[in-house]
Design an enzyme around this catalytic site. Structure first.
Site, PDB file in Angstrom:
ATOM      1  N   SER A 170       0.740  -1.234   0.025  1.00  0.00           N
ATOM      2  CA  SER A 170       0.033  -0.128   0.012  1.00  0.00           C
ATOM      3  C   SER A 170       0.976   1.169  -0.118  1.00  0.00           C
ATOM      4  CB  SER A 170      -0.947   0.001   1.202  1.00  0.00           C
ATOM      5  OG  SER A 170      -1.719   1.176   1.022  1.00  0.00           O
ATOM      6  N   HIS A 184      -2.330   7.229  -4.896  1.00  0.00           N
ATOM      7  CA  HIS A 184      -2.471   5.976  -3.952  1.00  0.00           C
ATOM      8  C   HIS A 184      -2.776   4.776  -4.702  1.00  0.00           C
ATOM      9  CE1 HIS A 184      -5.514   3.167  -2.629  1.00  0.00           C
ATOM     10  NE2 HIS A 184      -4.734   3.064  -1.358  1.00  0.00           N
ATOM     11  N   ASN A 205      -2.813   0.337  -4.180  1.00  0.00           N
ATOM     12  CA  ASN A 205      -2.776  -0.823  -3.153  1.00  0.00           C
ATOM     13  C   ASN A 205      -2.939  -2.156  -3.862  1.00  0.00           C
ATOM     14  OD1 ASN A 205      -5.073  -2.619  -1.444  1.00  0.00           O
ATOM     15  ND2 ASN A 205      -3.185  -2.007  -0.304  1.00  0.00           N
ATOM     16  N   VAL A 206      -2.318  -2.985  -3.747  1.00  0.00           N
ATOM     17  CA  VAL A 206      -2.444  -4.564  -4.020  1.00  0.00           C
ATOM     18  C   VAL A 206      -2.565  -5.344  -2.977  1.00  0.00           C
ATOM     19  CG1 VAL A 206      -2.302  -4.379  -6.648  1.00  0.00           C
ATOM     20  CG2 VAL A 206      -0.322  -4.741  -5.094  1.00  0.00           C
ATOM     21  N   ARG A 207      -3.385  -6.114  -2.754  1.00  0.00           N
ATOM     22  CA  ARG A 207      -3.530  -7.071  -1.536  1.00  0.00           C
ATOM     23  C   ARG A 207      -4.234  -8.587  -1.936  1.00  0.00           C
ATOM     24  NH1 ARG A 207      -7.077  -3.177  -1.601  1.00  0.00           N
ATOM     25  NH2 ARG A 207      -9.394  -3.845  -1.263  1.00  0.00           N
ATOM     26  N   HIS A 254      -5.910   7.263 -16.718  1.00  0.00           N
ATOM     27  CA  HIS A 254      -7.131   6.315 -16.947  1.00  0.00           C
ATOM     28  C   HIS A 254      -6.693   5.371 -18.169  1.00  0.00           C
ATOM     29  CE1 HIS A 254     -10.418   6.914 -14.259  1.00  0.00           C
ATOM     30  NE2 HIS A 254      -9.841   8.218 -14.047  1.00  0.00           N
ATOM     31  N   GLY A 305      -3.584  -3.493  13.977  1.00  0.00           N
ATOM     32  CA  GLY A 305      -2.179  -3.060  13.118  1.00  0.00           C
ATOM     33  C   GLY A 305      -1.354  -1.894  13.371  1.00  0.00           C
ATOM     34  N   ARG A 306      -0.082  -1.908  12.939  1.00  0.00           N
ATOM     35  CA  ARG A 306       0.580  -0.723  13.383  1.00  0.00           C
ATOM     36  C   ARG A 306       0.268   0.558  13.019  1.00  0.00           C
ATOM     37  NH1 ARG A 306       5.985   1.040  11.106  1.00  0.00           N
ATOM     38  NH2 ARG A 306       7.404   0.934  12.965  1.00  0.00           N
TER      39      ARG A 306
END
EC number: 1.3.3.3
Length: 303
Positions: free
Chosen positions: A93, A107, A109-111, A149, A263-264
């Site tokens: 992230s 921003h 994020n991949v999870r 895009h 979480g941290r």
């Protein structure tokens, strides 16, 4: 399946973090700090961050792989049948807050999330992928929005022509501040709960999203980084950054999950801008560059 898949996903994510940090260090000419950490409940991560830079006023590229014995409410709200299961979550992230107001915040994020089968129950591990990337300009340019895009579309089209329109709409709906009646920025793509194509196809799509970040964002940075600005532009940037804070603390599922799962905190709140401000009932003057932003903060077709 997931026992074999977890190392492959972890290897991809740590490599992605390294590639992105190397490219950002080259672009800005400043080294990122490395902060490795462990989580008492299980797992840990590596935070790569930069504060007070000339190009990026605050930047964080975070890898985490954490585990727990019971799914937190934010993760099981849409899947009540998984409540009480053990879990693993891993991802990269990142949020970049540039110093120059003409360079947009971004921003990505991949999870992947795995809910483990409970011993003695007739069930199997459940996995899903999620992620996306989005752009939050302060002084927007149509060329930048279209380029961003296009990169999002080009990342998804090899996996199916329907993914970009669906994930663009999802992004427009997700990054929406209901109390302000405006989007957080010009959007991008967002997805969650991806597992229907199977593990290999879901993982491949997620990799394409992660790999698209640098070609989507760095050309915009290079085009805008040397534009002159003054106190007026910095003041407006800080005002608009306030919206970023509002979204992250009120609506963002990742922030809520991180806080609910123990979480941290330092990592979770690294997405916050270094400076932000609020004003009572302030509106930009009609016809000014600041007023032009409002036209971008509603869903549009960019490509």
């Amino acid at each position: 399946m997931t026992a074999v898949a977890i190392p492959a996903v972890r290897d991809y994510l740590t490599d992605l973090q390294g590639r992105i940090v190397a490219a950002l260090e080259q672009a800005g000419g400043e080294a990122f700090r490395t902060d490795a950490w462990q989580r008492a409940e299980g797992g840990g991560g590596v935070s790569r961050l930069l504060e007070g830079g000339q190009l990026f006023e605050r930047a964080g590229v975070l890898f985490s792989h954490v585990k727990g014995t019971r799914l937190p409410p934010s993760a099981s709200a849409h899947r009540p049948e998984l409540a009480g299961r053990g879990w693993e979550a891993m991802g990269v992230s990142m949020v970049l807050h540039p110093r120059n107001p003409y360079v947009p915040t971004t921003h990505m994020n991949v999870r992947m999330f795995v809910a483990a089968a409970r011993p003695g129950h007739a069930e199997s591990d459940v996995f899903w992928f999620g992620g996306g990337l989005d752009l939050t300009p302060y002084y927007p340019f149509e060329d930048d929005a279209r380029h961003f895009h296009r990169a999002c579309r080009d990342a998804l089209d090899p996996h199916g022509a329907d993914y970009y329109p669906r994930y663009k709409q999802w992004c427009d709906e997700y990054f929406f501040l209901k109390h302000r009646n405006e989007t957080r920025g010009i959007g991008g793509i967002f997805f969650d709960d991806l597992n229907e194509p199977g593990f290999d196809a879901s993982f491949a799509l997620t990799c394409s999203v992660g790999d698209s970040f640098l070609p989507a964002y760095l050309p915009i940075v290079q085009a805008r980084r040397d534009m002159p600005y003054g106190e007026r532009e910095r003041d407006f940037q800080a005002y608009r950054r306030g919206r970023y804070v509002e979204f992250n603390l009120v609506f963002d599922r990742g922030t809520l999950f991180g806080l609910q799962s123990g979480g941290r905190t330092e990592s979770i709140l690294l997405s916050m801008p270094p400076l932000a401000q609020w004003r009572y009932d302030w509106q930009p003057q009609a016809g000014t560059p600041e007023a032009a932003l409002a036209e971008f903060l509603r869903p549009r077709e960019w490509v």
